[in-house]
Design an enzyme around this catalytic site. Structure first.
Site, PDB file in Angstrom:
ATOM      1  N   LYS A 112       0.854  -1.192   0.005  1.00 25.49           N
ATOM      2  CA  LYS A 112       0.098   0.054  -0.223  1.00 25.49           C
ATOM      3  C   LYS A 112       0.756   1.345  -0.035  1.00 25.49           C
ATOM      4  O   LYS A 112       0.493   2.130  -0.805  1.00 25.49           O
ATOM      5  CB  LYS A 112      -0.926   0.019   1.177  1.00 25.49           C
ATOM      6  CG  LYS A 112      -2.010  -1.194   1.078  1.00 25.49           C
ATOM      7  CD  LYS A 112      -2.857  -1.201   2.393  1.00 25.49           C
ATOM      8  CE  LYS A 112      -2.361  -1.353   3.543  1.00 25.49           C
ATOM      9  NZ  LYS A 112      -1.702  -2.816   3.844  1.00 25.49           N
ATOM     10  N   THR A 113       1.839   1.210   0.805  1.00 29.02           N
ATOM     11  CA  THR A 113       2.824   2.460   0.824  1.00 29.02           C
ATOM     12  C   THR A 113       3.724   2.501  -0.314  1.00 29.02           C
ATOM     13  O   THR A 113       3.477   3.836  -0.997  1.00 29.02           O
ATOM     14  CB  THR A 113       3.747   2.351   2.051  1.00 29.02           C
ATOM     15  OG1 THR A 113       3.133   2.162   3.278  1.00 29.02           O
ATOM     16  CG2 THR A 113       4.640   3.510   1.998  1.00 29.02           C
TER      17      THR A 113
ATOM     18  N   ASP B 156      -1.514   6.701   6.153  1.00 31.00           N
ATOM     19  CA  ASP B 156      -1.416   5.349   6.597  1.00 31.00           C
ATOM     20  C   ASP B 156      -2.183   5.208   7.701  1.00 31.00           C
ATOM     21  O   ASP B 156      -2.475   5.898   8.462  1.00 31.00           O
ATOM     22  CB  ASP B 156       0.184   4.853   6.967  1.00 31.00           C
ATOM     23  CG  ASP B 156       0.159   3.455   6.884  1.00 31.00           C
ATOM     24  OD1 ASP B 156      -0.638   2.648   6.173  1.00 31.00           O
ATOM     25  OD2 ASP B 156       1.317   2.858   7.005  1.00 31.00           O
TER      26      ASP B 156
ATOM     27  N   THR C 253      -5.837  -1.042   6.946  1.00 32.28           N
ATOM     28  CA  THR C 253      -5.807  -2.699   7.134  1.00 32.28           C
ATOM     29  C   THR C 253      -7.255  -3.230   7.515  1.00 32.28           C
ATOM     30  O   THR C 253      -7.389  -4.385   7.580  1.00 32.28           O
ATOM     31  CB  THR C 253      -4.765  -3.396   8.274  1.00 32.28           C
ATOM     32  OG1 THR C 253      -4.892  -2.377   9.354  1.00 32.28           O
ATOM     33  CG2 THR C 253      -3.283  -2.769   7.582  1.00 32.28           C
TER      34      THR C 253
ATOM     35  N   ARG D  39       6.391  -8.210   1.929  1.00 34.02           N
ATOM     36  CA  ARG D  39       7.192  -7.476   2.955  1.00 34.02           C
ATOM     37  C   ARG D  39       8.309  -8.636   3.594  1.00 34.02           C
ATOM     38  O   ARG D  39       9.285  -8.579   4.080  1.00 34.02           O
ATOM     39  CB  ARG D  39       6.563  -6.779   3.817  1.00 34.02           C
ATOM     40  CG  ARG D  39       7.442  -6.066   5.077  1.00 34.02           C
ATOM     41  CD  ARG D  39       6.519  -5.114   6.071  1.00 34.02           C
ATOM     42  NE  ARG D  39       5.811  -4.275   5.374  1.00 34.02           N
ATOM     43  CZ  ARG D  39       4.950  -3.484   5.900  1.00 34.02           C
ATOM     44  NH1 ARG D  39       4.160  -3.941   7.029  1.00 34.02           N
ATOM     45  NH2 ARG D  39       4.401  -2.451   5.323  1.00 34.02           N
TER      46      ARG D  39
END
Length: 339
Positions: free
Chosen positions: A68-69, A113, A162, A221
């Site tokens: 997402k980032t 975020d 999330t 990640r």
């Protein structure tokens, strides 16, 4: 200079930070996986460019670690706009948001975020900012209070969450596009790892990278984090083969062949050995392993359910036959609670 002079360490820290940034793709063409979301974003950004307008506000939803980032950074890069980054917990009242919005330049991309954790007063201010590009600043208190409108330059808000269900409907409805990110397939993670290994200068054969990909819980990640630990292991144990280094490194860090870590196995082991496979409530599980119940619900449980090792029932969590077998145990015969 002393051997332990901190100045001798700083360049290494900066190099590591530069590497972390280098692992992130800088364009939609480089981004691996999430083909549907990437295609939708590509269309949205190209249409905005052709119309010479600021792209619509974007909401990116999905579990942690899926990009997402990175996608927010790509939106800024693809549009050639500046990027401002913040987080929901950092915006604790409306004044924080007003200061942030009033400092934006025309066309800037604002990334927030964990936007669902923003203060409610700031969230309500954001409604008007997203829709009309202005905010109302209250001056004074009581009967003498007055509202001063402050015009904002056009901007694109990229929100990441999330937990979409915690977003208020008025906020969610103001996003022009919502992208739902899904967990990655092993083949997609293998492509991620191949690219990262090349950036690291690591020569690791595909079977060894595939082993890492299979233990990465469908999350880039985690895949990149495990690859860095394998890199460390190969640096120290340079005589071992790549596949042995991968297996030994992941065993050292308690990552089993299905991607379960120490905490995952603790939950599954306690559920089976102490509670005979369940059903049992999450609070009882948390107390038994000395962990927070929210951590089990948000971090451990979704993965175990996705792997088919446990299930939720109205009476509590129950270990499946697959869960018993994963620990090398034989499930009880004719147990009606087993699935």
């Amino acid at each position: 200079m002393s051997e332990f002079d901190i100045t001798s360490v700083e360049p290494l820290d900066e190099a590591e930070l530069d590497f972390e940034g280098a692992l992130r793709p800088s364009s939609l063409d480089e981004f691996v996986g999430q083909r549907r979301v990437v295609g939708q974003l590509d269309l949205l950004l190209k249409a905005a460019e052709m119309d010479s307008r600021t792209p619509d506000h974007i909401l990116l939803a999905g579990p942690p670690g899926l990009g997402k980032t990175t996608l927010a950074m790509i939106v800024a890069h693809e549009t050639g706009r500046a990027l401002r980054m913040s987080s929901g917990p950092a915006i604790s009242h409306a004044g924080d948001l007003a200061a942030l919005l009033s400092s934006l330049v025309p066309g800037e991309v604002l990334f927030i975020d964990e936007i669902h954790r923003m203060a409610r007063s700031a969230e309500e201010m954001l409604y008007l900012a997203m829709e009309d590009f202005r905010i109302d600043i209250m001056v004074g208190k009581g009967v003498g209070a007055s509202s001063i409108p402050l015009e904002l330059p056009p901007f694109t808000l990229v929100g990441a969450t999330t937990r979409t269900g915690l977003l208020a409907n008025p906020l969610r409805d103001r996003f022009g596009f919502t992208g739902h990110l899904e967990f990655y397939e092993t083949e997609e993670l293998l492509r991620v790892l191949t690219r990262s290994a090349a950036l690291l200068g690591l020569e690791i054969p595909q079977p060894a990278l595939a082993e890492i990909a299979g233990r990465s819980r469908g999350t880039p990640r985690i895949a990149n984090r495990l690859l860095r630990r394998v890199r460390d292991y190969m640096t120290v144990h340079s005589s071992e083969s790549a596949i042995d280094a991968v297996n030994n490194a992941l065993a050292l860090y308690d990552v089993d062949p299905r991607g379960l870590d120490r905490l995952d196995r603790s939950v599954l082991t306690v559920l089976i050995n102490r509670f005979a496979g369940g059903p049992v409530g999450v609070s009882s599980l948390a107390v038994s392993i000395g962990e927070d119940a929210e951590t089990i619900e948000a971090v451990v449980e979704p993965f175990l359910i996705r792997e088919g090792l446990i299930v939720r029932t109205p009476r509590g969590r129950v270990a499946t036959q697959e869960g018993w077998k994963h620990l090398g145990l034989t499930p009880p015969a004719n147990d009606p609670t087993l699935l």
